[in-house]
Design an enzyme around this catalytic site. Structure first.
Site, short mmCIF file in Angstrom:
data_model
loop_
_atom_site.label_atom_id
_atom_site.label_comp_id
_atom_site.label_asym_id
_atom_site.label_seq_id
_atom_site.Cartn_x
_atom_site.Cartn_y
_atom_site.Cartn_z
N HIS A 1 0.81 -1.22 0.00
CA HIS A 1 0.00 0.00 0.00
C HIS A 1 0.85 1.27 0.00
CE1 HIS A 1 -2.67 -3.04 2.10
NE2 HIS A 1 -3.36 -2.71 1.03
N GLU B 1 -3.31 3.03 1.97
CA GLU B 1 -2.85 3.55 0.67
C GLU B 1 -3.11 5.04 0.56
OE1 GLU B 1 -4.78 3.58 -3.69
OE2 GLU B 1 -4.33 1.56 -2.98
N HIS C 1 -7.84 4.62 4.76
CA HIS C 1 -7.11 3.48 4.19
C HIS C 1 -5.61 3.78 4.13
CE1 HIS C 1 -5.81 0.45 1.26
NE2 HIS C 1 -6.88 -0.22 1.62
#
Length: 281
Positions: free
Chosen positions: A72, A124, A122
């Site tokens: 990620h 990422e 998230h």
């Protein structure tokens, strides 16, 4: 019971690459740490743990002199902090994520305020915002942008790599309708992963032909959840992490079952689900 599965199933290119690197390094060094989970799949993480891959929850949790960046990716400042501690880095960032990171940095340096269509929590997305050097935000709701005290004149729009393309397009349209004004400049870059795009298209095509879809993958996996969301628009859909979660009652009156998986789901997990369905049949 007829069982069909999509052509794109199991590990995507980025995940396979990351795991191959980790397995090699773990063998060579007798183990390795990762900054955060390399993928959001418990079965894969458990298997990696068995060969000595340990998940460090943050920079302060790193115990050794080498650490791997997950698929990620991470923010540049986090990488700088790791290197400042004289810790070697193994980079397993997915190439598609790196493409998104580079686009965010390029836009920010060119004077654009970066908007990422994605889940702000998230891993990422948090990393990509770091590449924008604080000149951006992440959201799935364009109304949040319209509420900014001072809306930047130059906006750069990107997408989390695992989002649904049609939803990204609609987001951009609503953003233009709601915030675009005279003298504004908008730059849009399609940063959705090619593998994810193909996987989603195949899953939706199959979902339109079956009585029920099973999407196999981690419950916390963003790309797996997007697949389940997409398939549910066409037919009854269940997201299962393992074969143990399957309930026989789901298949009453169902004759054609479709199977797809998230990009971080291992083949053995998929095989176990298929074996379970065959046993039920």
């Amino acid at each position: 019971m007829k069982i069909g599965k999509t052509g794109e199933i199991g590990f995507c290119f980025g995940v396979k690459r990351a795991i191959d690197i980790l397995e090699r390094v773990a063998r060579e060094r007798g183990g390795v740490e990762t900054v955060g989970a390399v993928v959001h799949n418990q079965q894969v993480l458990q298997r990696l743990a068995e060969i000595g891959v340990r998940v460090a929850q943050g920079v302060d949790d790193i115990r050794g002199d080498m650490v791997a960046i997950s698929s990620h990716g991470i923010a540049p400042k986090v990488e700088e902090e790791i290197r400042a501690r004289h810790i070697d880095i193994v980079d397993t960032t997915c190439p598609f994520v790196h493409r998104l990171q580079t686009a965010a940095r390029r836009l920010a340096k060119s004077g654009f305020f970066v908007i990422i269509y994605g889940d702000a929590d998230h891993t990422e997305v948090r990393g990509v915002l770091g590449w924008a050097d604080g000149k951006g935000l992440a959201t799935l709701d364009e109304k949040i942008i319209a509420k900014l005290d001072s809306l930047p004149r130059r906006l750069g729009i990107l997408s989390q790599t695992t989002q649904i393309p049609a939803h990204f397009t609609e987001f951009v349209k609503r953003l233009i309708d709601g915030t675009f004004s005279k003298d504004s400049e908008l730059r849009i870059i399609d940063t959705i992963c090619h593998d994810i795009r193909k996987r989603q298209a195949q899953a939706l095509e199959l979902a339109n032909r079956v009585d029920l879809m099973l999407v196999i993958g981690g419950h916390s996996s963003a790309n797996t959840n997007r697949l389940a969301e997409l398939c549910s628009t066409a037919t009854k859909t269940y997201l299962v992490e393992t074969a143990k979660e399957i309930k026989p009652s789901w298949f009453q009156g169902k004759h054609h079952i479709g199977i797809t998986s998230g990009a971080s789901t291992a083949e053995p997990t998929i095989d176990e689900v298929i074996a379970r369905l065959e046993a039920l049949a």
